[in-house]
Design a protein around this motif. Structure first.
Motif, PDB file in Angstrom:
ATOM      1  N   UNK A   1      39.550  27.997  34.771  1.00 24.90           N
ATOM      2  CA  UNK A   1      38.575  28.545  33.822  1.00 24.90           C
ATOM      3  C   UNK A   1      37.917  29.795  34.384  1.00 24.90           C
ATOM      4  N   UNK A   2      37.586  29.754  35.670  1.00 31.12           N
ATOM      5  CA  UNK A   2      36.934  30.895  36.317  1.00 31.12           C
ATOM      6  C   UNK A   2      37.851  32.118  36.334  1.00 31.12           C
ATOM      7  N   UNK A   3      39.121  31.913  36.683  1.00 34.13           N
ATOM      8  CA  UNK A   3      40.063  33.036  36.729  1.00 34.13           C
ATOM      9  C   UNK A   3      40.313  33.590  35.336  1.00 34.13           C
ATOM     10  N   UNK A   4      40.534  32.703  34.353  1.00 37.14           N
ATOM     11  CA  UNK A   4      40.741  33.163  32.976  1.00 37.14           C
ATOM     12  C   UNK A   4      39.526  33.911  32.445  1.00 37.14           C
ATOM     13  N   UNK A   5      38.354  33.428  32.777  1.00 38.27           N
ATOM     14  CA  UNK A   5      37.121  34.012  32.254  1.00 38.27           C
ATOM     15  C   UNK A   5      36.989  35.489  32.614  1.00 38.27           C
ATOM     16  N   UNK A   6      37.305  35.834  33.871  1.00 38.01           N
ATOM     17  CA  UNK A   6      37.069  37.200  34.326  1.00 38.01           C
ATOM     18  C   UNK A   6      38.339  38.035  34.511  1.00 38.01           C
ATOM     19  N   UNK A   7      39.516  37.364  34.670  1.00 40.55           N
ATOM     20  CA  UNK A   7      40.739  38.124  34.944  1.00 40.55           C
ATOM     21  C   UNK A   7      41.845  37.873  33.925  1.00 40.55           C
ATOM     22  N   UNK A   8      41.578  37.094  32.895  1.00 43.17           N
ATOM     23  CA  UNK A   8      42.484  36.826  31.777  1.00 43.17           C
ATOM     24  C   UNK A   8      43.385  35.617  32.033  1.00 43.17           C
ATOM     25  N   UNK A   9      43.878  35.064  30.928  1.00 38.24           N
ATOM     26  CA  UNK A   9      44.732  33.878  30.987  1.00 38.24           C
ATOM     27  C   UNK A   9      46.075  34.157  31.668  1.00 38.24           C
ATOM     28  N   UNK A  10      46.591  35.367  31.510  1.00 39.35           N
ATOM     29  CA  UNK A  10      47.854  35.698  32.152  1.00 39.35           C
ATOM     30  C   UNK A  10      47.730  35.655  33.670  1.00 39.35           C
ATOM     31  N   UNK A  11      46.586  36.105  34.185  1.00 41.92           N
ATOM     32  CA  UNK A  11      46.344  36.039  35.631  1.00 41.92           C
ATOM     33  C   UNK A  11      46.310  34.597  36.107  1.00 41.92           C
ATOM     34  N   UNK A  12      45.731  33.712  35.306  1.00 41.90           N
ATOM     35  CA  UNK A  12      45.672  32.289  35.673  1.00 41.90           C
ATOM     36  C   UNK A  12      47.071  31.701  35.790  1.00 41.90           C
ATOM     37  N   UNK A  13      47.915  31.958  34.785  1.00 35.79           N
ATOM     38  CA  UNK A  13      49.275  31.427  34.820  1.00 35.79           C
ATOM     39  C   UNK A  13      50.079  32.028  35.960  1.00 35.79           C
ATOM     40  N   UNK A  14      49.934  33.322  36.159  1.00 36.97           N
ATOM     41  CA  UNK A  14      50.743  34.037  37.134  1.00 36.97           C
ATOM     42  C   UNK A  14      50.343  33.732  38.572  1.00 36.97           C
ATOM     43  N   UNK A  15      49.050  33.541  38.817  1.00 36.10           N
ATOM     44  CA  UNK A  15      48.549  33.412  40.190  1.00 36.10           C
ATOM     45  C   UNK A  15      48.208  31.971  40.556  1.00 36.10           C
ATOM     46  N   UNK A  16      47.510  31.274  39.652  1.00 33.51           N
ATOM     47  CA  UNK A  16      47.071  29.919  39.987  1.00 33.51           C
ATOM     48  C   UNK A  16      48.236  28.944  40.101  1.00 33.51           C
ATOM     49  N   UNK A  17      49.253  29.098  39.239  1.00 30.45           N
ATOM     50  CA  UNK A  17      50.373  28.155  39.223  1.00 30.45           C
ATOM     51  C   UNK A  17      51.070  28.026  40.579  1.00 30.45           C
TER      52      UNK A  17
END
Length: 436
Positions: free
Chosen positions: A115-131
């Motif tokens: 949620x934190x990453x999506x909030x400030x860096x977008x959902x694509x960043x969450x999928x690309x980096x967090x996964x």
């Protein structure tokens, strides 16, 4: 050489609609695994060759959408350079430490981190980096992988309307139907928090048997291991904090958010060059350049459709279905956007809906605001039903396949169809209550 044939209005409309349909089918089917950008650009080439749109009109259309293109560039640059600094690995290590050896608490922290990453860096960043980070973490801890991986992709979209910057789709919608920051937060912040809570609860119920017990803390990586260069890491943290504050300020002042993202990326690049942590070429390799061709193609094709008046008719049809009420507008907008995103991807669906919104005259302001908010809700959250709904999910699948994990479309659908409809309904009703 472009050929301009004297076509009747009906013939032009049929040809443009046919090219649009061909492009959308191509995006869904991806024959010979053709990149979506190539399919979209083939559609544009057909429009140009048949004289259905002039090169000048196409260029003008792209120039009008400069904010969207620059936001994508800045967002991907920020994400890539923050990853170089070890920022996301550092966050994941802390999330694991704070879980207190509890598997279910680590699962909760994965949602919160996403949620934190999506909030400030977008959902694509969450999928690309967090996964990949979570995959590495849970395999190191010898925990069930799939529940955590599903958490990464679902929270990427579920948390993508916390702020205007949380999803590039928001930028596309707001570029045509602007909302000030207060109105955006008033209508979408609470629904976002509600659906995030629902997503967490639903996943705990689905995976409760796999999330019991604890893990061995000695297998945890230390936060210090993630930091490759202390100076650049601290500099990155400072820049990301300034970018987050600037996002909020720019949204309140209606300054283009792309400028904030781009300036932040340039600042991180300058730091990476100074501390020799990356180069311009290495940074460029982490940016998905094809997405610009995909968006450019879809924007031009939808503009050609708009010139035929078909998008206006589509908008009027949605307005009639809504009955002119705010509740009707929210329900129809959410359902239409959600179904469309799972059929043709949320980028083209957002472009079509924003074009339709631009040509619709609502009976009252509540219905207009409700439809805009519902479009964002449906296009952001709706893609969680299928694997073709959003770019974030496509990126997630590619990352999994590189690690020899195969999640079929049916496997994804079985989870999405259980969780997403209730989240959409509750989110839509929350927006309606906020409009009363």
């Amino acid at each position: 050489m472009f050929f301009f044939f004297p076509l009747s209005t009906l013939a032009r409309t049929i040809l443009i609609a046919g090219i649009m349909l061909f492009t959308l089918v191509g995006i869904m089917v991806r024959p010979w695994k053709t990149n979506e950008a190539i399919v979209a650009l083939i559609g544009v080439a057909a429009l140009l060759l048949l004289g259905l749109i002039t090169p000048m009109h196409a260029v003008q259309t792209l120039l009008e959408d400069w904010n969207t293109f620059l936001f994508f560039l800045g967002m991907m640059g920020l994400s890539a350079l923050a990853e170089v600094a070890g920022f996301f690995d550092w966050l994941a290590a802390w999330a694991a430490r704070l879980s207190g050896k509890s598997v279910w608490r680590l699962f909760l922290n994965t949602f919160l981190l996403g949620s934190l990453i999506s909030m400030f860096l977008s959902n694509d960043a969450t999928a690309l980096i967090l996964t990949p980070i979570i995959y590495s973490l849970v395999t190191r801890l010898r925990l069930p992988v799939l529940p955590f991986l599903f958490a990464c992709t679902f929270i990427a979209d579920t948390a993508s309307f916390l702020l205007p910057v949380s999803n590039p789709i928001n930028i596309i919608v707001l570029s045509t139907s602007p909302l000030d920051l207060w109105t955006f937060l008033r209508l979408l912040l609470l629904p976002s928090l509600v659906v995030i809570a629902l997503n967490i609860l639903a996943f705990f119920l689905l995976y409760r048997r796999q999330l019991s017990g604890s893990f061995e803390s000695k297998r945890l990586p230390s936060a210090e291991e993630s930091v490759k260069h202390v100076g650049y890491f601290r500099y990155t943290c400072m820049i990301l904090l300034l970018v987050a504050l600037a996002y909020v300020t720019a949204s309140a002042l209606r300054v283009p958010l792309s400028l904030v993202a781009l300036l932040g990326a340039l600042a991180l690049l300058a730091g990476a060059l100074y501390w020799r942590q990356s180069t311009l070429r290495e940074t460029g390799k982490h940016i998905s350049w094809s997405i610009f061709g995909f968006i450019a193609g879809m924007v031009i094709i939808v503009r050609a459709m708009e010139d035929t008046n078909l998008t206006a008719l589509f908008g009027q049809g949605l307005l009639q279905l809504s009955g002119g009420t705010s509740l009707g507008a929210i329900l129809v907008g959410t359902l239409g956007a959600a179904v469309g995103t799972n059929l043709i991807n949320n980028v083209p669906m957002a472009v079509v809906l924003t074009s339709a919104l631009h040509n619709v005259h609502f009976a009252n302001d509540s219905a207009r605001l409700g439809f805009i908010a519902a479009t964002i809700l449906g296009c952001d959250l709706g893609p969680n039903v299928t694997t073709v709904g959003s770019l974030a999910t496509v990126l997630w699948l590619l990352i999994l396949r590189r690690r020899n994990i195969d999640v079929s479309g049916l496997d994804y659908f079985k989870v999405g169809i259980v969780v997403t409809p209730i989240m959409l309904l509750v989110g839509a009703m929350t927006i309606w209550l906020l409009l009363l």
